[in-house]
Write an enzyme that holds these catalytic residues in place. Sequence first.
Site, PDB file in Angstrom:
ATOM      1  N   ASP A  35      72.860  29.137 113.872  1.00 12.83           N
ATOM      2  CA  ASP A  35      74.166  29.362 114.517  1.00 12.83           C
ATOM      3  C   ASP A  35      74.292  28.465 115.743  1.00 12.83           C
ATOM      4  O   ASP A  35      73.321  28.276 116.479  1.00 12.83           O
ATOM      5  CB  ASP A  35      74.302  30.816 115.035  1.00 12.83           C
ATOM      6  CG  ASP A  35      74.083  31.858 113.962  1.00 12.83           C
ATOM      7  OD1 ASP A  35      74.415  31.591 112.802  1.00 12.83           O
ATOM      8  OD2 ASP A  35      73.561  32.948 114.300  1.00 12.83           O
ATOM      9  N   ASP A  41      75.170  32.679 125.247  1.00  9.64           N
ATOM     10  CA  ASP A  41      74.006  33.129 124.454  1.00  9.64           C
ATOM     11  C   ASP A  41      72.735  32.693 125.172  1.00  9.64           C
ATOM     12  O   ASP A  41      71.783  33.465 125.336  1.00  9.64           O
ATOM     13  CB  ASP A  41      73.991  32.444 123.072  1.00  9.64           C
ATOM     14  CG  ASP A  41      74.998  33.004 122.083  1.00  9.64           C
ATOM     15  OD1 ASP A  41      75.163  34.227 122.031  1.00  9.64           O
ATOM     16  OD2 ASP A  41      75.612  32.196 121.344  1.00  9.64           O
ATOM     17  N   GLU A  64      66.833  36.825 119.237  1.00  6.34           N
ATOM     18  CA  GLU A  64      67.616  36.189 118.178  1.00  6.34           C
ATOM     19  C   GLU A  64      67.778  34.692 118.481  1.00  6.34           C
ATOM     20  O   GLU A  64      67.929  33.879 117.580  1.00  6.34           O
ATOM     21  CB  GLU A  64      68.992  36.864 118.121  1.00  6.34           C
ATOM     22  CG  GLU A  64      69.882  36.350 117.025  1.00  6.34           C
ATOM     23  CD  GLU A  64      71.275  36.919 117.145  1.00  6.34           C
ATOM     24  OE1 GLU A  64      71.494  38.025 116.647  1.00  6.34           O
ATOM     25  OE2 GLU A  64      72.142  36.260 117.749  1.00  6.34           O
ATOM     26  N   GLU A  65      67.769  34.341 119.746  1.00  2.00           N
ATOM     27  CA  GLU A  65      67.994  32.956 120.145  1.00  2.00           C
ATOM     28  C   GLU A  65      66.703  32.141 120.294  1.00  2.00           C
ATOM     29  O   GLU A  65      66.738  31.003 120.737  1.00  2.00           O
ATOM     30  CB  GLU A  65      68.793  32.902 121.456  1.00  2.00           C
ATOM     31  CG  GLU A  65      70.111  33.674 121.426  1.00  2.00           C
ATOM     32  CD  GLU A  65      71.088  33.170 120.345  1.00  2.00           C
ATOM     33  OE1 GLU A  65      70.958  32.025 119.894  1.00  2.00           O
ATOM     34  OE2 GLU A  65      71.968  33.960 119.940  1.00  2.00           O
ATOM     35  N   ASP A  83      68.866  40.959 120.763  1.00  2.00           N
ATOM     36  CA  ASP A  83      69.994  40.074 120.487  1.00  2.00           C
ATOM     37  C   ASP A  83      70.744  39.994 121.822  1.00  2.00           C
ATOM     38  O   ASP A  83      71.422  40.936 122.217  1.00  2.00           O
ATOM     39  CB  ASP A  83      70.875  40.707 119.395  1.00  2.00           C
ATOM     40  CG  ASP A  83      72.099  39.859 119.076  1.00  2.00           C
ATOM     41  OD1 ASP A  83      72.349  38.862 119.776  1.00  2.00           O
ATOM     42  OD2 ASP A  83      72.814  40.233 118.125  1.00  2.00           O
ATOM     43  N   LEU A  85      73.320  38.377 123.036  1.00  2.00           N
ATOM     44  CA  LEU A  85      74.773  38.498 123.048  1.00  2.00           C
ATOM     45  C   LEU A  85      75.223  38.665 121.606  1.00  2.00           C
ATOM     46  O   LEU A  85      75.171  37.721 120.831  1.00  2.00           O
ATOM     47  CB  LEU A  85      75.396  37.241 123.657  1.00  2.00           C
ATOM     48  CG  LEU A  85      76.895  37.349 123.906  1.00  2.00           C
ATOM     49  CD1 LEU A  85      77.196  38.341 125.025  1.00  2.00           C
ATOM     50  CD2 LEU A  85      77.477  35.990 124.263  1.00  2.00           C
ATOM     51  N   ASP A  86      75.590  39.890 121.266  1.00  3.87           N
ATOM     52  CA  ASP A  86      76.086  40.130 119.915  1.00  3.87           C
ATOM     53  C   ASP A  86      77.600  40.044 119.937  1.00  3.87           C
ATOM     54  O   ASP A  86      78.247  40.706 120.752  1.00  3.87           O
ATOM     55  CB  ASP A  86      75.638  41.508 119.421  1.00  3.87           C
ATOM     56  CG  ASP A  86      76.175  41.759 118.030  1.00  3.87           C
ATOM     57  OD1 ASP A  86      75.578  41.260 117.067  1.00  3.87           O
ATOM     58  OD2 ASP A  86      77.228  42.409 117.915  1.00  3.87           O
ATOM     59  N   GLU A 229      69.021  43.805 115.227  1.00  9.20           N
ATOM     60  CA  GLU A 229      70.333  44.421 115.015  1.00  9.20           C
ATOM     61  C   GLU A 229      70.227  45.701 114.164  1.00  9.20           C
ATOM     62  O   GLU A 229      70.585  46.785 114.623  1.00  9.20           O
ATOM     63  CB  GLU A 229      71.281  43.399 114.342  1.00  9.20           C
ATOM     64  CG  GLU A 229      71.522  42.188 115.225  1.00  9.20           C
ATOM     65  CD  GLU A 229      72.354  41.079 114.583  1.00  9.20           C
ATOM     66  OE1 GLU A 229      73.192  40.477 115.281  1.00  9.20           O
ATOM     67  OE2 GLU A 229      72.167  40.782 113.388  1.00  9.20           O
TER      68      GLU A 229
HETATM   69  P1  AHG Z   1      75.911  37.419 116.593  1.00 10.71           P
HETATM   70  O1  AHG Z   1      77.092  37.195 117.465  1.00 10.71           O
HETATM   71  O2  AHG Z   1      74.728  37.937 117.361  1.00 10.71           O
HETATM   72  O3  AHG Z   1      75.565  36.238 115.728  1.00 10.71           O
HETATM   73  O4  AHG Z   1      76.231  38.627 115.582  1.00 10.71           O
HETATM   74  C1  AHG Z   1      77.517  38.898 115.101  1.00 10.71           C
HETATM   75  C2  AHG Z   1      77.388  39.872 113.955  1.00 10.71           C
HETATM   76  C3  AHG Z   1      77.834  41.295 114.227  1.00 10.71           C
HETATM   77  O5  AHG Z   1      78.176  41.613 115.504  1.00 10.71           O
HETATM   78  C4  AHG Z   1      79.026  41.522 113.357  1.00 10.71           C
HETATM   79  O6  AHG Z   1      79.023  42.783 112.811  1.00 10.71           O
HETATM   80  C5  AHG Z   1      78.928  40.459 112.344  1.00 10.71           C
HETATM   81  O7  AHG Z   1      78.198  39.413 112.900  1.00 10.71           O
HETATM   82  C6  AHG Z   1      80.300  40.009 111.976  1.00 10.71           C
HETATM   83  O8  AHG Z   1      80.216  39.184 110.901  1.00 10.71           O
HETATM   84  P2  AHG Z   1      81.537  38.694 110.139  1.00 10.71           P
HETATM   85  O9  AHG Z   1      82.139  37.699 111.071  1.00 10.71           O
HETATM   86  O10 AHG Z   1      80.969  38.140 108.895  1.00 10.71           O
HETATM   87  O11 AHG Z   1      82.401  39.918 109.917  1.00 10.71           O
HETATM   88 MN    MN Z   2      74.178  39.779 116.673  1.00 10.91          MN
HETATM   89 MN    MN Z   3      73.632  37.138 119.178  1.00 12.09          MN
END
Ligand code: AHG
Ligand code: MN
Ligand code: MN
Length: 283
Positions: A35, A41, A64-65, A83, A85-86, A229
């Site tokens: 990502d 982040d 996660e990072e 994680d 920053l989710d 998560e």
């Molecule tokens: P992150 O920002 O740590 O990568 O995680 C985002 C996750 C979670 O928060 C969320 O439920 C999911 O990604 C959303 O995914 P979609 O955009 O596929 O719905």
């Molecule tokens: Mn996340």
């Molecule tokens: Mn994250």
Amino acid sequence: MLTIFERLKDIALEIDKAIKNEDLGYSDQQNATGDEQLKLDVASDSLIEHTLKKVSLVHSIISEEKEEIMPVNPDGKYTICYDPLDGSSIVDVNLSVGTIFGIYDRGNLSGSGLRAAAYIVYGPRLELVVAVRGKAPRHYRSGARGLFSSRAPVRLNEKGKINAPGGTQKYWSPTHKAFIDSLFQEGYRLRYSGGMVPDLHQILLKGGGLFSYPGAQDRPKGKLRMLFEALPFAMVFESAGGEAIDDRGRRLLDLTPEHPHATTPCFFGSKYEIGKLREAYGV
Ligand code: AHG
Ligand code: MN
Ligand code: MN
């Protein structure tokens, strides 16, 4: 463990400030999952790293990072997986985001090694929920002086009203699509922001419902990572009287990831919705 929870409060206040005041743009790096990383982040990650490094109970950390486990203190008891920053993809549109922590016995990075879990919600108010096995999760909310005040423990009802279905619908299996539709037919209402922290928090505080992130054609093993998560939220849901399982009907807390960044299909809910899911999936 209480020392760690106290440090999580400090982290919450610091990251909240950073989200409100600092640059929301991209850094020029990628994380272990590929990502694109936001500057936030990276900043949240190093803030947590520096705070946890000062806690003697912490043996090591994994983020996660970060690609690899980072040693902290050889005599520490716990490995903290987090994680930082989710919800990175929704911070720019000012939706709520969060931070998630799983506190594992060192050397046992699995559901059975998870001792405690916590998450922070950066919303209109700052909130913190902490869970240890077998006790209803504690809920804190920021007060006038930026301190946290304890509120009633979090408890789920037998059945809720919210349906939060994750993933890309086009790639869902027919079984999953039929199941999600059946909940809407029963009267469940759609509540989905795209951030698992506020989406699951809403279900927890409104007394129940279902959050799903299934395995689908584009992502057979789902998207959500076990250590940072899925497992921490599994502990919060079980401690609140709900359930958390995968698409084979196994408790998430019985699973062991094959590697630190492994993902799993996952479902979190109150008893009724998880029962319905088991019927629909035949597991
Ligand atoms: P992150 O920002 O740590 O990568 O995680 C985002 C996750 C979670 O928060 C969320 O439920 C999911 O990604 C959303 O995914 P979609 O955009 O596929 O719905
Ligand atoms: Mn996340
Ligand atoms: Mn994250």
